[in-house]
Design a protein around this motif. Structure first.
Motif, PDB file in Angstrom:
ATOM      1  N   LEU A  13       1.225  -0.972   0.207  1.00 38.36           N
ATOM      2  CA  LEU A  13       0.008  -0.393  -0.068  1.00 38.36           C
ATOM      3  C   LEU A  13       0.903   1.816   0.464  1.00 38.36           C
ATOM      4  O   LEU A  13       1.864   1.164   0.495  1.00 38.36           O
ATOM      5  N   PRO A  14       0.381   2.104  -0.621  1.00 40.27           N
ATOM      6  CA  PRO A  14       1.254   3.471  -0.601  1.00 40.27           C
ATOM      7  C   PRO A  14       0.957   3.857   0.956  1.00 40.27           C
ATOM      8  O   PRO A  14       0.397   3.622   1.264  1.00 40.27           O
ATOM      9  N   ALA A  70      -1.425   3.083   3.588  1.00 40.15           N
ATOM     10  CA  ALA A  70      -1.582   2.490   5.109  1.00 40.15           C
ATOM     11  C   ALA A  70      -1.532   3.023   6.146  1.00 40.15           C
ATOM     12  O   ALA A  70      -2.461   2.382   7.250  1.00 40.15           O
ATOM     13  N   VAL A  71      -1.532   4.145   6.889  1.00 36.67           N
ATOM     14  CA  VAL A  71      -1.748   4.878   7.829  1.00 36.67           C
ATOM     15  C   VAL A  71      -3.265   4.726   8.123  1.00 36.67           C
ATOM     16  O   VAL A  71      -3.585   5.013   8.714  1.00 36.67           O
ATOM     17  N   ALA A  72      -3.924   5.020   6.209  1.00 36.57           N
ATOM     18  CA  ALA A  72      -5.076   5.293   6.758  1.00 36.57           C
ATOM     19  C   ALA A  72      -5.743   3.589   7.145  1.00 36.57           C
ATOM     20  O   ALA A  72      -7.065   3.951   7.596  1.00 36.57           O
ATOM     21  N   LEU A  73      -4.935   2.887   6.636  1.00 39.37           N
ATOM     22  CA  LEU A  73      -6.543   1.524   7.216  1.00 39.37           C
ATOM     23  C   LEU A  73      -5.515   1.163   9.276  1.00 39.37           C
ATOM     24  O   LEU A  73      -6.766   1.210   9.260  1.00 39.37           O
ATOM     25  N   LEU A  74      -4.706   1.623   8.979  1.00 38.78           N
ATOM     26  CA  LEU A  74      -4.272   1.740  11.115  1.00 38.78           C
ATOM     27  C   LEU A  74      -5.466   2.512  11.256  1.00 38.78           C
ATOM     28  O   LEU A  74      -5.750   2.627  12.294  1.00 38.78           O
ATOM     29  N   ARG A  75      -5.989   3.967  10.817  1.00 35.40           N
ATOM     30  CA  ARG A  75      -6.697   4.560  11.383  1.00 35.40           C
ATOM     31  C   ARG A  75      -8.096   3.853  10.944  1.00 35.40           C
ATOM     32  O   ARG A  75      -8.659   4.375  12.411  1.00 35.40           O
ATOM     33  N   ALA A 116       2.448   6.364  13.826  1.00 31.37           N
ATOM     34  CA  ALA A 116       2.097   5.832  12.982  1.00 31.37           C
ATOM     35  C   ALA A 116       2.759   5.233  11.453  1.00 31.37           C
ATOM     36  O   ALA A 116       2.827   4.255  11.379  1.00 31.37           O
ATOM     37  N   ALA A 117       3.140   6.506  11.126  1.00 33.28           N
ATOM     38  CA  ALA A 117       4.090   5.731   9.714  1.00 33.28           C
ATOM     39  C   ALA A 117       5.028   5.483   9.825  1.00 33.28           C
ATOM     40  O   ALA A 117       5.435   4.083   8.741  1.00 33.28           O
ATOM     41  N   ALA A 118       6.123   5.493  10.647  1.00 37.12           N
ATOM     42  CA  ALA A 118       6.802   4.189  11.087  1.00 37.12           C
ATOM     43  C   ALA A 118       5.914   2.843  11.563  1.00 37.12           C
ATOM     44  O   ALA A 118       6.687   2.141  11.049  1.00 37.12           O
TER      45      ALA A 118
END
Length: 974
Positions: free
Chosen positions: A406-407, A411-416, A430-432
């Motif tokens: 994922l871009p 990827a961060v949006a999925l974590l969110r 979160a990015a890390a």
């Protein structure tokens, strides 16, 4: 008539006033002259002051309308008359007509139109105009009911129409279109006899009331029911095999758009799309999510198979995937060819012209995919694979859509979506965290679950822990390997689980089958069942396993591979042995409930070393076997491959009777695994038993040559080792082969030999089976005393053994005997009892023989319509189980019943089809019966060759047939 406004029902007034409003409403928007109003409201009973009365009524109507909503209907005085201005959507009748016109084949629109009807139109109004209008509106409603019912029947929901159609048909007994549609609905839900009874009712009413016969439409439906070829009966639910959509699916907009773009060519050219990418990238999730999004574009259904291409032990062979697809596409899984080439050809035939989505998940090679490609432009195929599948692109024009990581923002949006606001509180961490998970959806979901389970820990701490673990695995794996990063997330997930959950996860990696339940986990880990259920809940919450049905679970192949890596050790063999013992013991318990009379024939198995299900009765046992049969086949294959052949041999021998006439493809594989295992170990007795079982499956499918080869090979092996009971079983199967071919004399000799063998080894159930077949054959040969003696002995022996399945077959034989002796009421009762017993045992194919016997008996009782219904029901059952011999019997029976009903053309077609089937499978008696039927239904100049052929075959086989046939043939011979 009702006037509604603001949730209130307003009183329209006395009947004349209602009539005035009704005339204006039905002519809404058009001026109605005063004379026309008077004529429609009063008719010939016109009072002297009629215009003054009309004016009074119009005034009152205007007052009523004024009470309704502002801007609603308005009564307008025009030159020459009055006009009611009202919107079409304010009048139920106009709404009804709009819905009916706009949804001539739309079930929902037609249903909504019918919902607007409330009682009788213009109820309480008198006069010629009111009566004519009421009749016309009633016809409109009838037409709508029929159109709605036709749409429901085409969609496979005939059952919902029967009550409304029956009420309408009873209300209008001379209305042929309603009766025809009701007959189609009854036929579609399996009530052909009721459909024929409805026809007779309408035919009599037409004759008595009008002196007329049914019209072309009703007559055509009647003939189609008799011929068993109404299109409505073929309506089945489209397969919908897509797995559940992924929760919180995020991103992949470009990939989804590309799928949309490429599959827009469906109908113009073959469409194959390959979603390729690394493990855990979300290829399957993307395919399934897109499939759910566009399922309306594929109204004929969706097929899905997990090819398990990266499973080191059990990748799915193309021939097995084809069997799975054909089972979904064919009624009851009937007529699935044996060979891979034939299966692929049949699959292409079945999907030809259908708009279907076919998802081939987790393919490893082009060779695994190629046989599963349809030969039509109407289907879309989506393949997911870690391989690039270059050959599929080059040779089959497949379109490749890469599914990569994922871009970062996605990827961060999925974590969110999975973790919540903590991602926005610490976007850097979160990015890390997304980078630590290599931005792979599978790893991201596992990491998110851990973060959610530790709400008090900042994301930065979780990232630090993962970074430390990453460095360790990088050193161990050479660094830079994405798989090492994924393993890091997996190991991190495990580290935060309890010891029991980790142990369970590792154990599940060793389970040979892709699906499991708490009992399997209990066997693998040697732990109590309650603990296993609790641990599975933990693993589900951690996203390390996923639900695959009620109390059943599966595991992503990447996780399964990792679980296998973490397992191993000295107890691996013991764990798998416990699993095999669990399945053997549970299968034995299920078979003891279903077939107690044959317990002595089944191998003795060790008690399970882990918990087993507690069956409350035969239904529970049958449900468990149905659900677990595919897993049993995988376990048998695994046993052969891993040096535990005794397990494969025992599974085949245990399940022989359950597999008889059921799940042909799986039955052949289970018995073949046993044969291979026995041959590998030099166990000739086990090999002979497996060959006997294989011969039985081929016999059931009317593959006589293959069945004979396997059965005689089994007989020779049993003879070599001196197994008299085994020889008797083989001889009994040879007798059945001869019986099915029509060589009853040879069948009697083999059954007699089998009976002698069973008596030598004191096999009570075996003796009962041989006596049953002997008695049934003797009943057909007219040897009534011998038949009665043998069948009574058989019934006593089966009863002593508690063998209900055997008792049912004896009752069929006794029914044949009663029919031959023209004790027809007794015959009906015996066949009905047999059918009920077979249904109780879950043997629908055997039940079909009892139902077919009912048909023959009803025909002799002079009830051909009832006979036709029974033969049609038997035909459906035989076809559903691929029993070609039974199909020939029921087709001939149906032809005889139709001929007695006066439907000569339909009878001839049924006999012609029976002749084709019987000739193909070598059923000589049914070939003769078909020729006799064709002779009876053919013009004189062409009937004689059919009579001659029937007479020659009956004479060659030594069959006397029925008294009627004997007289018929004897007369022709003279």
């Amino acid at each position: 008539m009702r006037l509604c406004a603001g949730g209130r029902v307003l009183a329209v007034g006395e009947p004349r006033q209602q009539a005035v409003l009704a005339v204006l409403l039905l002519e809404a928007g058009r001026t109605v002259g005063v004379d026309a109003l008077v004529d429609r409201v009063w008719g010939e009973a016109t009072p002297k002051q009629v215009r003054r009365s009309l004016q009074a009524h119009l005034t009152r109507v205007r007052r009523v309308l004024d009470q309704a909503e502002p801007g609603g209907a308005a009564l307008v005085r025009d030159a020459g008359g009055y006009r009611l201005d009202v919107r079409a959507d304010q009048v139920d009748l106009f709404r009804f007509r709009d819905l009916q016109r706009g949804g001539s084949a739309d079930r929902a629109a037609l249903r909504a139109a019918l919902d607007l009807w409330h009682g009788e139109p213009l109820a309480g109004l008198r006069g010629d105009w009111a009566e004519r209008t009421r009749h016309a509106l009633g016809q409109e409603r009838t037409a709508c009911v029929v159109a709605w019912a036709d749409a429901e029947i085409r969609a496979g929901d005939a059952a919902v129409t029967i009550t409304r159609l029956t009420e309408l048909a009873d209300e209008h007994p001379l209305q042929e279109s309603t009766a025809a549609t009701l007959m189609r609905a009854l036929y579609a839900v399996g009530r052909a006899a009721d459909a024929l009874a409805r026809y007779e009712r309408v035919r009599r009413a037409l004759r008595e009331e009008l002196g007329a016969d049914p019209g072309p439409e009703l007559a055509a439906v009647h003939q189609a029911v008799l011929r068993n070829d109404l299109p409505s009966r073929a309506v089945t639910s489209a397969p919908a095999q897509l797995p559940a959509d992924v929760t919180a699916f995020t991103g992949r907009g470009e990939e989804l758009a590309e799928l949309d773009r490429v599959t827009a060519r469906v109908g113009r050219e073959p469409v194959v799309v390959c979603l390729t990418g690394t493990a855990g990238a979300g290829k399957t999730a993307t395919a399934v999510h897109w499939g759910h999004r566009v399922r309306d574009r594929f109204p004929d259904g969706q097929l899905h198979v997990d090819l398990r291409g990266y499973d080191p032990d059990q990748p799915v062979a193309p021939t097995d995937a084809l069997a799975s697809f054909l089972t979904a596409l064919l009624p009851g899984g009937a007529e699935i060819p044996l060979g891979p080439t034939e299966r692929a050809a049949r699959f292409r035939t079945e999907v030809s012209g259908r708009r279907m989505l076919i998802v081939l998940d987790n393919a490893a090679t082009v060779d695994q995919v190629r046989p599963l490609l349809p030969g039509t432009t109407s289907c879309a195929v989506v393949v997911t694979s870690r391989d690039s599948l270059a050959g599929l692109v080059a040779l089959h024009g497949a379109h490749r859509v890469p599914v990569d990581r994922l871009p970062g923002a996605t990827a961060v949006a999925l974590l969110r979506r999975l973790v919540g606001s903590r991602v926005d509180d610490d976007p850097e961490s979160a990015a890390a965290l997304a980078d630590r998970c290599v931005r792979l959806p599978l790893a991201l979901r596992l990491a998110a679950e851990l973060a959610a389970s530790r709400p008090a820990s900042p994301l930065s701490r979780l990232v630090d822990e993962l970074r430390a673990d990453q460095r360790t695995l990088d050193l161990l794996n050479g660094g830079g390997d994405r798989r090492a990063a994924v393993r890091t997330v997996f190991s991190w997930s495990l580290r935060h689980l309890g010891a029991e959950a980790v142990r369970a996860f590792s154990a599940l990696g060793r389970h040979p089958a892709p699906v499991f339940d708490a009992h399997v986990l209990a066997a693998l880990t040697d732990r109590p069942l309650d603990e296993s259920r609790a641990v599975l809940d933990v693993l589900v919450r951690a996203h390390l396993v996923q639900r695959a049905g009620v109390d059943r679970y599966g595991m992503h192949d990447l996780l399964r591979a990792y679980a296998a890596e973490t397992g191993g050790g000295d107890d691996e063999h013991a764990a798998l042995d416990r699993v095999h013992r669990y399945y053997l013991a549970t299968a034995a318990a299920a078979m003891d409930l279903l077939y107690p009379g044959e317990a002595h024939r089944r191998p003795t198995v060790l008690p399970a070393a882990s918990p087993v299900p507690e069956f409350t009765g035969p239904d529970d046992a049958r449900d468990w076997l149905d659900a677990e049969l595919a897993t049993v086949e995988v376990l048998a294959a695994h046993a052969v491959a891993t040096g535990a052949p005794e397990h494969a041999i025992s599974l085949s021998a245990l399940l022989f009777r359950f597999l008889d006439g059921y799940a042909e493809a799986l039955a052949l594989k289970i018995h073949e695994h046993a044969r291979v295992a026995a041959r590998n170990t030099g166990d000739r007795a086990a090999e002979a038993t497996a060959l006997t079982a294989l011969g039985g499956v081929h016999l059931q499918a009317s593959r006589a040559e293959v069945a004979a080869a396997d059965t005689w090979a089994a007989f020779e092996l049993f003879t070599e080792i001196g197994d008299v009971g085994g020889q008797a079983r083989a001889l009994g199967n040879v007798g059945l082969l001869e019986e099915r071919s029509g060589h009853h004399g040879a069948a009697v000799r083999h059954y007699t030999g089998a009976l002698a063998g069973y008596r030598r080894v004191h096999d009570v159930t075996g003796c009962a089976h041989a006596l049953t077949r002997l008695g049934t054959i003797e009943a057909r040969l007219g040897l009534e005393d011998a038949a009665r003696s043998h069948l009574r002995q058989a019934l006593e022996l089966h009863g002593r053994a508690g063998h209900r399945f055997g008792e049912a077959w004896v009752k069929i034989g006794l029914g044949e005997l009663a029919t031959a002796g023209e004790r027809l009421a007794d015959a009906v009762g015996l066949h009905a009892e047999a059918a009920a017993l077979f249904a109780l045992c879950g043997h629908r194919d055997s039940e079909a023989w009892a139902v077919d016997g009912l048909g023959r008996t009803e025909a002799m009782r002079g009830r051909p319509c009832d006979a036709a219904a029974h033969h049609r029901q038997a035909l459906d059952l035989f076809r559903g189980y691929g029993d070609r011999d039974g199909e020939a019997w029921s087709l001939n029976g149906l032809g005889e019943a139709l001929h007695a009903c006066g439907s000569t053309a339909a009878a001839r077609a049924s006999h012609a089809e029976a002749l084709t089937v019987a000739t193909r499978i070598g059923s000589h008696e049914q070939v003769a019966r078909a020729h006799l039927g064709l002779a009876r239904t053919t013009a004189d100049d062409t009937a004689r060759p059919h009579y001659d052929r029937a007479f020659a075959i009956y004479t060659e086989l030594g069959l006397t047939a029925s008294r009627q046939v004997r007289a018929e043939l004897a007369g022709l011979a003279r």
